[in-house]
Structure formats: C-alpha cells, structure tokens
Scaffold this active site. Structure first.
Site, PDB file in Angstrom:
ATOM      1  N   ASN A   9     -12.289  10.226   8.169  1.00  0.00           N
ATOM      2  CA  ASN A   9     -10.866  10.307   8.510  1.00  0.00           C
ATOM      3  C   ASN A   9     -10.423  11.755   8.272  1.00  0.00           C
ATOM      4  O   ASN A   9     -10.306  12.179   7.125  1.00  0.00           O
ATOM      5  CB  ASN A   9     -10.092   9.340   7.595  1.00  0.00           C
ATOM      6  CG  ASN A   9      -8.587   9.457   7.740  1.00  0.00           C
ATOM      7  OD1 ASN A   9      -8.094  10.133   8.640  1.00  0.00           O
ATOM      8  ND2 ASN A   9      -7.876   8.803   6.842  1.00  0.00           N
ATOM      9  N   LYS A  11      -7.602  13.028   8.911  1.00  0.00           N
ATOM     10  CA  LYS A  11      -6.160  13.129   8.597  1.00  0.00           C
ATOM     11  C   LYS A  11      -5.544  14.267   9.420  1.00  0.00           C
ATOM     12  O   LYS A  11      -5.955  14.493  10.551  1.00  0.00           O
ATOM     13  CB  LYS A  11      -5.968  13.294   7.086  1.00  0.00           C
ATOM     14  CG  LYS A  11      -6.746  12.231   6.291  1.00  0.00           C
ATOM     15  CD  LYS A  11      -6.417  12.203   4.833  1.00  0.00           C
ATOM     16  CE  LYS A  11      -7.193  11.081   4.164  1.00  0.00           C
ATOM     17  NZ  LYS A  11      -6.889  10.917   2.754  1.00  0.00           N
ATOM     18  N   HIS A  93      -3.431   2.820   6.810  1.00  0.00           N
ATOM     19  CA  HIS A  93      -3.842   3.717   5.730  1.00  0.00           C
ATOM     20  C   HIS A  93      -2.660   3.878   4.769  1.00  0.00           C
ATOM     21  O   HIS A  93      -1.513   3.895   5.202  1.00  0.00           O
ATOM     22  CB  HIS A  93      -4.261   5.067   6.312  1.00  0.00           C
ATOM     23  CG  HIS A  93      -4.911   5.950   5.288  1.00  0.00           C
ATOM     24  ND1 HIS A  93      -4.188   6.642   4.345  1.00  0.00           N
ATOM     25  CD2 HIS A  93      -6.212   6.229   5.049  1.00  0.00           C
ATOM     26  CE1 HIS A  93      -5.019   7.311   3.567  1.00  0.00           C
ATOM     27  NE2 HIS A  93      -6.260   7.080   3.970  1.00  0.00           N
ATOM     28  N   GLU A  95      -1.452   6.332   3.391  1.00  0.00           N
ATOM     29  CA  GLU A  95      -0.567   7.466   3.731  1.00  0.00           C
ATOM     30  C   GLU A  95       0.419   7.079   4.829  1.00  0.00           C
ATOM     31  O   GLU A  95       1.552   7.559   4.855  1.00  0.00           O
ATOM     32  CB  GLU A  95      -1.423   8.685   4.109  1.00  0.00           C
ATOM     33  CG  GLU A  95      -2.100   9.276   2.871  1.00  0.00           C
ATOM     34  CD  GLU A  95      -3.404  10.005   3.109  1.00  0.00           C
ATOM     35  OE1 GLU A  95      -3.702  10.332   4.281  1.00  0.00           O
ATOM     36  OE2 GLU A  95      -4.136  10.235   2.129  1.00  0.00           O
ATOM     37  N   GLU A 163      -9.294   0.862  -0.143  1.00  0.00           N
ATOM     38  CA  GLU A 163      -9.008   2.228  -0.582  1.00  0.00           C
ATOM     39  C   GLU A 163      -7.956   2.210  -1.697  1.00  0.00           C
ATOM     40  O   GLU A 163      -6.748   2.201  -1.416  1.00  0.00           O
ATOM     41  CB  GLU A 163      -8.479   3.057   0.584  1.00  0.00           C
ATOM     42  CG  GLU A 163      -9.462   3.207   1.724  1.00  0.00           C
ATOM     43  CD  GLU A 163      -9.260   4.524   2.456  1.00  0.00           C
ATOM     44  OE1 GLU A 163     -10.247   5.217   2.681  1.00  0.00           O
ATOM     45  OE2 GLU A 163      -8.102   4.868   2.761  1.00  0.00           O
ATOM     46  N   GLY A 169      -8.373  11.259  -2.475  1.00  0.00           N
ATOM     47  CA  GLY A 169      -8.161  12.701  -2.616  1.00  0.00           C
ATOM     48  C   GLY A 169      -8.013  13.172  -4.051  1.00  0.00           C
ATOM     49  O   GLY A 169      -7.580  14.296  -4.296  1.00  0.00           O
ATOM     50  N   SER A 209     -12.395   9.277  -2.480  1.00  0.00           N
ATOM     51  CA  SER A 209     -13.229  10.275  -3.181  1.00  0.00           C
ATOM     52  C   SER A 209     -14.732  10.004  -3.060  1.00  0.00           C
ATOM     53  O   SER A 209     -15.493  10.275  -4.002  1.00  0.00           O
ATOM     54  CB  SER A 209     -12.808  10.388  -4.648  1.00  0.00           C
ATOM     55  OG  SER A 209     -11.464  10.846  -4.736  1.00  0.00           O
TER      56      SER A 209
END
Ligand code: PGA
Length: 249
Positions: A9, A11, A93, A95, A163, A169, A209
């Site tokens: 991904n 992003k 996701h 985000e 996730e 991250g 991660s």
C-alpha cells in the site's frame, strides 16, 4: 490451499519516478509462487499497470466510491479502477476510517461495488491502542467484520487485512501470539458466517510495520496468509525481502 499474498500500500506516496521500483519488482518476479499486489496512488495506476504487465505483479486501488458514476467530485469508482488496470482495491483502511470518517456501512457499500465490478476487496479491520488495552480487540474486530464485509463475499473476491492501528507506521508489532489470536478468531467468524468452504478460502493478511526482518516470523503464524505492507513496499528491495519470506513458508 489458500494462495499467499504480498500486498503493498503506497498510500499518498509516489510520482512517476517511483515507477522504476515497479519495473524492478516486475523484473525480479516475472513468475512467483505467491500473489503480489501493489496499490499505488490512483494517479499512477494506469502507468503502474503497464509497468507490471509482463510479470506476476498486479496493481490495485486504495479506495473506491460505492456508486458507478455521477456527481462525486474527486471520487473514483470501482469500474474506473478496473479500467485503469486494477485487480483489487483496499477498502476501510484505518487512515480512511479516521481521515474521511468512513464507517463499516460505507466500507460494505464500497466492497459491494468493488465485487460487482470484478475487483477483489481487501477489507481492513483493526483496533486502536485504547481498545486493545481495554481488552476489546476481538469485539472490535468482530463488529468491523460483520459491518464491513458484504454477503456476496467469496474466497475469490474477499481478502481481510488485520491491521492494529497502533502498529501502522510505528515500528510496533503485536506479539506473534496476539496476531495468531486475532487471525484464528477472524477465520472462525468467516466460517460461521459463510460456511466452512468459503470461510476457509478467504485470505487473511496481517498489516502494521511488516519488514523483511520480521516477515518470516509473522508468516509462520497460523491463519496468516500474507501481509499488507505500507512503508516497506515503497522500495523494491525491501518488498522483495518480504515476498521471499512469504515464498519460503
Ligand atoms: P506500515 O503500514 O507497513 O507502514 O506500518 C501498513 C498499512 O497501513 O497498510
């Protein structure tokens, strides 16, 4: 047998110069014993599809609208992603859930549109740190799965990515036991809802991660069928390390 999947991904990262990473990935993987998916920004999708055309690498979107077309400035439909060369689309996701206020019912509507268009939907679920610390992880994951996954799901058109938000991250990763607990739970939920045949054929990815250095341990966990990778998917060399770990399971 579920075919393993290494999904990247990107992003909001990458302009035309990043296509060289895709070129080098597709050179390394003209054939592969696992599925390989890269989801670049929508602006690169068409060129990315061309860059991987002669290889085992496929490309996908990072989101889509739930409708076919219409007055939705800035949005992209599943048909448009397919037309640009996508095989798959990441949906829900964290985000998107946080930055754009997407709820389970939005994710479900988008997943329906994606599946109707012939795309695979990579539906993301995951708990926050507060939810984990309050021992609510499985409730949260179960609720997100019930709400976000459409009834028409099959082993072909659905992939679920676990996730944990606090692992994305951050360099923090749950213990292997914690990953295994959630993945076994997700498998059981899918079997209960869709029956054993479909439930056992849906691929479950871990994301958060994942790096070449921790991938092999994570891939050895039961019911982990691959990874959804952010930062370490941007460079072909890093992502190749993860693909190799998956190929050697
Ligand atoms: P990360 O992101 O690998 O950079 O932690 C994972 C994701 O958000 O899909």
């Amino acid at each position: 047998m579920r075919r393993k999947l290494a999904a990247g991904n990107w992003k909001m990262n990458g302009t035309g110069s990043a296509l060289s990473e895709l070129a080098s990935l597709s050179q390394s993987y003209s054939k592969a014993s696992v599925d390989i998916l890269i989801c670049p920004p929508a602006t690169l999708l068409h060129r990315a599809a061309d860059a991987v055309a002669e290889s085992a690498v496929t490309v996908g979107g990072q989101d889509c609208h739930s409708g076919h077309s219409g007055a939705h400035t800035g949005d992209i439909s599943a048909d448009m992603l397919l037309d640009a060369g996508a095989t798959s689309v990441i949906l829900g996701h964290s985000e998107r859930r946080v930055d754009h206020g997407e709820h389970d019912e939005d994710v479900r509507a988008k997943a329906r549109a994606a599946m109707d268009a012939g795309l695979k939907a990579v539906i993301c679920v995951g708990e926050s740190l507060e939810q984990r610390e309050a021992a609510n992880t499985l409730d949260i994951i179960g609720g997100q799965m019930s709400g976000s996954i459409p009834d028409q799901s099959t082993g072909e058109n659905l992939i679920v990515a676990y996730e944990p938000i606090w692992a994305i991250g951050t360099g923090k990763v749950p213990t292997l036991e914690e990953i295994g607990e959630v993945h076994d739970f997700m498998r059981a939920r899918l079997e209960r809802r869709f029956g054993e045949g479909v439930g056992r054929s849906v691929r479950l990815l871990y994301g958060g991660s994942v790096k070449p250095s921790n991938a092999a341990d994570i891939f050895a966990v039961s019911n982990v069928d691959g990874a959804l990778v952010g930062g370490a998917s941007l460079k072909a060399a890093d992502f190749s390390g993860i693909i190799q770990a998956l190929e050697s399971i």
